[in-house]
Design a protein around this motif. Structure first.
Motif, PDB file in Angstrom:
ATOM      1  N   ASN A   1      30.822  42.023  47.104  1.00 33.25           N
ATOM      2  CA  ASN A   1      31.167  40.813  47.856  1.00 33.25           C
ATOM      3  C   ASN A   1      32.298  40.067  47.166  1.00 33.25           C
ATOM      4  N   SER A   2      33.203  40.817  46.548  1.00 31.79           N
ATOM      5  CA  SER A   2      34.288  40.187  45.798  1.00 31.79           C
ATOM      6  C   SER A   2      35.481  41.120  45.762  1.00 31.79           C
ATOM      7  N   PRO A   3      36.703  40.578  45.763  1.00 33.35           N
ATOM      8  CA  PRO A   3      37.883  41.431  45.596  1.00 33.35           C
ATOM      9  C   PRO A   3      38.189  41.729  44.128  1.00 33.35           C
ATOM     10  N   PHE A   4      37.389  41.183  43.204  1.00 30.76           N
ATOM     11  CA  PHE A   4      37.721  41.260  41.782  1.00 30.76           C
ATOM     12  C   PHE A   4      36.814  42.234  41.045  1.00 30.76           C
ATOM     13  N   ASN A   5      37.394  42.918  40.078  1.00 24.96           N
ATOM     14  CA  ASN A   5      36.664  43.930  39.312  1.00 24.96           C
ATOM     15  C   ASN A   5      37.240  43.930  37.897  1.00 24.96           C
ATOM     16  N   LYS A   6      36.384  43.701  36.924  1.00 31.32           N
ATOM     17  CA  LYS A   6      36.829  43.637  35.526  1.00 31.32           C
ATOM     18  C   LYS A   6      37.558  44.900  35.103  1.00 31.32           C
ATOM     19  N   ASP A   7      37.215  46.035  35.693  1.00 33.75           N
ATOM     20  CA  ASP A   7      37.809  47.312  35.309  1.00 33.75           C
ATOM     21  C   ASP A   7      39.002  47.707  36.175  1.00 33.75           C
ATOM     22  N   ALA A   8      39.462  46.806  37.038  1.00 33.77           N
ATOM     23  CA  ALA A   8      40.603  47.124  37.900  1.00 33.77           C
ATOM     24  C   ALA A   8      41.821  47.504  37.060  1.00 33.77           C
ATOM     25  N   VAL A   9      42.577  48.472  37.534  1.00 31.35           N
ATOM     26  CA  VAL A   9      43.776  48.919  36.817  1.00 31.35           C
ATOM     27  C   VAL A   9      44.749  47.766  36.610  1.00 31.35           C
TER      28      VAL A   9
ATOM     29  N   HIS B   1      39.035  40.465  28.491  1.00 33.35           N
ATOM     30  CA  HIS B   1      37.918  39.532  28.388  1.00 33.35           C
ATOM     31  C   HIS B   1      38.229  38.166  29.008  1.00 33.35           C
ATOM     32  N   PHE B   2      39.453  37.980  29.521  1.00 29.93           N
ATOM     33  CA  PHE B   2      39.753  36.758  30.280  1.00 29.93           C
ATOM     34  C   PHE B   2      39.038  36.756  31.635  1.00 29.93           C
ATOM     35  N   TYR B   3      38.642  37.938  32.111  1.00 33.43           N
ATOM     36  CA  TYR B   3      37.831  38.010  33.328  1.00 33.43           C
ATOM     37  C   TYR B   3      36.636  37.073  33.161  1.00 33.43           C
ATOM     38  N   PRO B   4      36.256  36.281  34.182  1.00 34.10           N
ATOM     39  CA  PRO B   4      36.607  36.376  35.613  1.00 34.10           C
ATOM     40  C   PRO B   4      37.834  35.563  36.062  1.00 34.10           C
ATOM     41  N   TRP B   5      38.627  35.017  35.133  1.00 35.31           N
ATOM     42  CA  TRP B   5      39.841  34.328  35.576  1.00 35.31           C
ATOM     43  C   TRP B   5      40.678  35.273  36.432  1.00 35.31           C
TER      44      TRP B   5
ATOM     45  N   ALA C   1      46.525  36.112  35.260  1.00 36.59           N
ATOM     46  CA  ALA C   1      45.322  35.286  35.277  1.00 36.59           C
ATOM     47  C   ALA C   1      45.224  34.409  34.041  1.00 36.59           C
ATOM     48  N   SER C   2      45.105  33.118  34.288  1.00 39.23           N
ATOM     49  CA  SER C   2      44.824  32.088  33.283  1.00 39.23           C
ATOM     50  C   SER C   2      45.989  31.751  32.372  1.00 39.23           C
ATOM     51  N   ILE C   3      47.240  32.124  32.719  1.00 39.32           N
ATOM     52  CA  ILE C   3      48.328  31.730  31.821  1.00 39.32           C
ATOM     53  C   ILE C   3      48.417  30.207  31.712  1.00 39.32           C
ATOM     54  N   GLY C   4      47.878  29.493  32.730  1.00 40.26           N
ATOM     55  CA  GLY C   4      47.876  28.038  32.687  1.00 40.26           C
ATOM     56  C   GLY C   4      46.667  27.446  31.989  1.00 40.26           C
ATOM     57  N   TRP C   5      45.890  28.275  31.305  1.00 45.23           N
ATOM     58  CA  TRP C   5      44.772  27.733  30.512  1.00 45.23           C
ATOM     59  C   TRP C   5      44.564  28.554  29.241  1.00 45.23           C
ATOM     60  N   LEU C   6      44.181  29.826  29.396  1.00 48.34           N
ATOM     61  CA  LEU C   6      43.976  30.676  28.223  1.00 48.34           C
ATOM     62  C   LEU C   6      45.295  31.195  27.656  1.00 48.34           C
ATOM     63  N   GLY C   7      46.322  31.230  28.503  1.00 52.46           N
ATOM     64  CA  GLY C   7      47.671  31.547  28.034  1.00 52.46           C
ATOM     65  C   GLY C   7      47.877  33.009  27.688  1.00 52.46           C
TER      66      GLY C   7
ATOM     67  N   ASN D   1      38.568  30.713  38.288  1.00 52.93           N
ATOM     68  CA  ASN D   1      37.769  31.827  37.777  1.00 52.93           C
ATOM     69  C   ASN D   1      36.579  32.138  38.671  1.00 52.93           C
ATOM     70  N   SER D   2      36.699  31.782  39.946  1.00 51.90           N
ATOM     71  CA  SER D   2      35.662  32.126  40.909  1.00 51.90           C
ATOM     72  C   SER D   2      35.821  33.578  41.343  1.00 51.90           C
ATOM     73  N   LEU D   3      34.709  34.275  41.454  1.00 52.44           N
ATOM     74  CA  LEU D   3      34.718  35.662  41.911  1.00 52.44           C
ATOM     75  C   LEU D   3      34.335  35.787  43.380  1.00 52.44           C
ATOM     76  N   GLU D   4      34.236  34.680  44.078  1.00 49.60           N
ATOM     77  CA  GLU D   4      33.788  34.698  45.468  1.00 49.60           C
ATOM     78  C   GLU D   4      34.782  35.426  46.365  1.00 49.60           C
ATOM     79  N   SER D   5      34.258  35.913  47.478  1.00 51.30           N
ATOM     80  CA  SER D   5      35.074  36.593  48.473  1.00 51.30           C
ATOM     81  C   SER D   5      36.020  35.614  49.148  1.00 51.30           C
ATOM     82  N   TYR D   6      37.239  36.087  49.427  1.00 54.13           N
ATOM     83  CA  TYR D   6      38.181  35.328  50.249  1.00 54.13           C
ATOM     84  C   TYR D   6      38.011  35.638  51.734  1.00 54.13           C
TER      85      TYR D   6
END
Length: 770
Positions: free
Chosen positions: A70-78, A551-555, A539-545, A753-758
């Motif tokens: 139920n999400s477009p995001f995957n920690k292991d995505a290429v 390991h920045f996932y789920p950003w 992902a997260s360049i405006g916070w974690l940089g 950093n929400s993993l919800e579906s769009y």
């Protein structure tokens, strides 16, 4: 078919488009079959695609939920953090269509505005061609392969494989497709070129170049009539020329027209003229093309900076990527238009299309709304930034891609600069300068009316050879005018006083110094923040940089935009208001604990974040604890009041960097900032403590939609207390349902950093809205 909706949520409307297709150019977006994954033999017309999904374009499968989740995001995505942990892969599209008998003997072509990436296109099993680059438009003449009065199958394989982008690219046919049916004698693709070489208040000279083709088997005596229509729709000029074209020949005809007392295109009054080209063969009208254009002059020099119509103008700019947040890369015309509307309302007068050509719809919106544009070609040339990016195709394809960009876009009055690249790895070498010379030389054969630039980082004298090939020098992260950094602009101006510069990218945290450099130096023509609009990926360049890690996932969002992915202003946008506009005041609070966990290993140079502040005066466990309050203002001074009691008056000017900071012991109620010029109150900003949410407020940006299966309404949902105050901490679960001929096409809340579906008709609120 259907109708549609988006987030904040989105309504997309519908048209029942009948096949067969009428003459000339028709939108070819409806009724495609799609399969995610491999499909051996799918290019063949007899392939059985009945179990494939039926959909309409534009389409982006990377924004859709990963199958089985139920999400477009995957920690292991290429794609990892660069692509926002989204999934690419291979996809197939097929469309079956018929052409009626009336079109027999006519020329037929199909145009794709954008396919990401490595498109292979077949018609009736015959390969039309391949197109590697995911951002340029391309087309094929299919006359000899299409079968009148029979089923024709157009098949497209798309391969977004491996690490190939530094941001979210999306996957699939994410822009429009068009079918053109025309007579053998016709105007060429992007074959009308309008320039305005001489302009005075009394008259403007308009030069029209028209490329004509005779693809018939006999000589064609032709008359070419060009008419100009004013912004009000009145014919203001007309001319005629004759030409005889041999069979199979082409010719370019130049015509000169004069427009008396021209209305000039500007950012404040974007006057759009229309050039209407008609081609007659033995008194028979065989082709008609309409080309919008503007009458305007531009110039750049180190003494007076940038001038539009002879008037100096500083570029209040922002970089943008091509995605549309919860819609992914899908380039609905309304989504592109809304993006420009919101940026214009926030004070921007210029955008940089980073780092690739945009959709035609975005440029058309810039023309209509008065937004200046830097149209950029590439993010890399021969040297890679990722293993499978455009460097693999540059040598074979750069000339075609530059031609497609310039020929498609050169009539847009909004475009003031062409950019040949961004942070090109070979920028500091003689070989890089030679490639730049090659690109610039070729681009000028296509359009000599605009200067050429590039975005360059790691600034230093080793880039002089590269800059020498350009007309205007794009400086990434120069940050002049800041006491803590050397003024690179002033240093380079002392070395090379004729160089025209602008901040092609700047950090949000250095907004003050970057803009003061523009105001102080006439040779610095503007500044373009990274970024004007937030985006998926990096992902997260405006916070974690930087540097970025798995390991920045789920950003999944960059979280660095002035506006977030839903189009809502973030705190730095209000600060930019204070830099750019008079009589501004806004009010923010530093949370007692960080809004998100910090990255202890963030690089010192990574400064795409903004100060951790929120528009929130609801802190139930902080009573009497001191909170830091920041007021951004272009007024002379601001006064802060808590529940009607003054907490003091502070100056907000250049010396204070247009910011006043207060320490306030928290008490629930009303926190109010008053902006004053002298003794006069000119502006206010208020934060109120929110009680528990009691109701939902829905606000649609448009209440009427066109029934064309493309139109959108963005509906903002707010969680309000009994007094109408949005609760800034509410994250209630929301579900959406539409009755009638519309559907939800996207949902979102801008939480980075929400993993919800769009795609699903539900979303949690964030900061009290969705």
């Amino acid at each position: 078919m259907q109708r549609i909706l988006f987030l904040a949520f989105l309504l997309l409307s519908v048209a029942m488009q009948a096949q067969p297709i009428p003459a000339k150019t028709t939108l070819f977006d409806d009724g495609w079959r799609f399969h995610r994954g491999g499909a051996q033999g799918a290019e063949k017309p007899q392939f059985n695609d009945t179990d494939w999904r039926l959909l309409d374009l534009p389409h982006d499968w990377s924004i859709e939920d990963v199958p089985g989740t139920n999400s477009p995001f995957n920690k292991d995505a290429v794609s990892q953090a660069n692509g926002g942990f989204t999934t690419g892969g291979t996809g197939w599209y097929r469309k079956t269509f018929r052409l009626p008998r009336a079109h027999k003997g006519q020329r037929v072509q199909v145009q794709f505005d954008g396919v990401y990436m490595n498109a292979e296109v077949w018609l009736n099993g015959q390969l039309l061609g391949t197109h590697p680059y995911g951002y340029t438009s391309f087309w094929y003449d299919i006359t000899d392969k299409v079968q009148p009065e029979a089923d024709n199958v157009l098949a497209v394989q798309v391969r977004n494989e491996g690490l190939n982008s530094r941001w979210y690219s999306g996957s699939g046919i994410y822009r429009h497709v068009w079918l053109t049916v025309q007579e053998p004698v016709h105007v060429g693709q992007w074959g009308t070129y309008i320039t305005t070489p001489q302009i005075t208040p009394e008259a403007a000279q308009v030069q029209a170049e028209t490329q004509l083709f005779n693809e018939s088997s006999e000589v064609a005596p032709l008359r070419l009539i060009t008419r100009l229509r004013s912004p009000a729709g009145r014919e203001v000029a007309r001319t005629e020329a004759s030409q005889t074209l041999a069979a199979g020949a082409s010719a370019t005809l130049a015509q000169t027209l004069t427009v008396k007392a021209p209305e000039r295109w500007s950012v404040d009054k974007p006057a759009i003229y229309m050039a209407i080209t008609e081609v007659y063969q033995r008194d028979q009208l065989v082709d008609r093309v309409e080309a919008p254009f503007g009458i305007r002059s531009i110039s750049f020099d180190a003494q007076t900076g940038f001038q539009l119509n002879g008037q100096p103008l500083k570029l209040r700019g922002g970089c943008i990527h091509h995605d549309n947040g919860p819609l992914g890369a899908r380039a609905y015309d309304r989504a592109e238009e809304r993006k420009i509307e919101l940026l214009k309302a926030s004070g921007f007068n210029a955008i940089r299309c980073s780092h690739n050509p945009p959709s035609p719809a975005l440029l058309a919106a810039c023309d209509r709304l008065g937004m200046l544009v830097i149209d950029e070609a590439f993010d890399m040339w021969r040297e890679a930034k990722n293993p499978y990016d455009y460097h693999l195709y540059f040598d074979q394809w750069w000339q075609q891609d530059v031609a497609n960009m310039v020929r498609r876009d050169r009539n847009h009055p909004s475009i003031i600069l062409w950019s040949i690249g961004n942070e090109i790895p070979e920028r500091g070498t003689p070989a890089g300068a030679a490639t730049a010379r090659q690109l610039v030389s070729y681009l000028r054969t296509l359009d000599a009316t605009r200067p050429i630039t590039a975005g360059v980082n790691d600034l230093g004298p080793d880039k002089d050879l590269y800059f020498a090939e350009l007309d205007v020098s794009g400086y990434n992260y120069a940050a002049g005018g800041d006491h803590h950094k050397p003024d690179i602009y002033a240093q380079d101006h002392a070395r090379l006083p004729k160089r025209v510069m602008f901040g092609s990218e700047s950090y949000p945290l250095e907004a003050f110094g970057s803009w003061m450099a523009v105001l102080d130096h006439p040779y610095v023509v503007g500044d373009f923040v990274w970024t004007a609009f937030d985006y998926i990926g990096e992902a997260s360049i405006g916070w974690l940089g930087y540097w970025q890690y798995q390991h920045f996932y789920p950003w999944n969002l960059a979280y660095c935009g002035d506006l977030d992915i839903c189009g809502w202003k973030r705190p730095q946008s209000y600060y930019r208001d204070a830099l750019w506009k008079p009589n501004q005041v806004s009010l923010f609070v530093k949370p007692p604990a960080p809004s998100f966990p910090l990255n202890p290993n963030k690089e010192e140079w990574s400064k795409w974040e903004w100060h951790d502040v929120v528009a929130d005066w609801t802190w139930p466990v902080q009573e009497n604890h001191p909170l830091t309050v920041e007021v951004y203002s272009s007024c002379e001074q601001v006064e802060l009041l808590l529940n009607g009691r003054s907490l003091g008056l502070k100056p907000t000017n250049r010396a204070s960097q247009f910011t006043a900071t207060f320490t306030v012991p928290y008490q629930p109620g009303e926190l109010k900032a008053i902006g004053r010029n002298g003794r006069k109150q000119v502006s206010t900003a208020t934060l109120r403590t929110a009680a528990q949410p009691m109701r939902l407020a829905l606000t649609a940006d448009r209440k009427t939609l066109t029934a064309n299966n493309q139109d959108l309404s963005y509906i903002t949902v707010e969680l309000l207390d009994a007094q109408g105050t949005r609760h800034p901490k509410a994250e209630n679960a929301l579900k959406f349902e539409v009755t009638g001929p519309g559907v939800v096409v996207g949902v979102g809340n801008a939480k980075p950093n929400s993993l919800e579906s769009y795609q699903q008709p539900q979303r949690n609120a964030w900061q009290g809205r969705a």
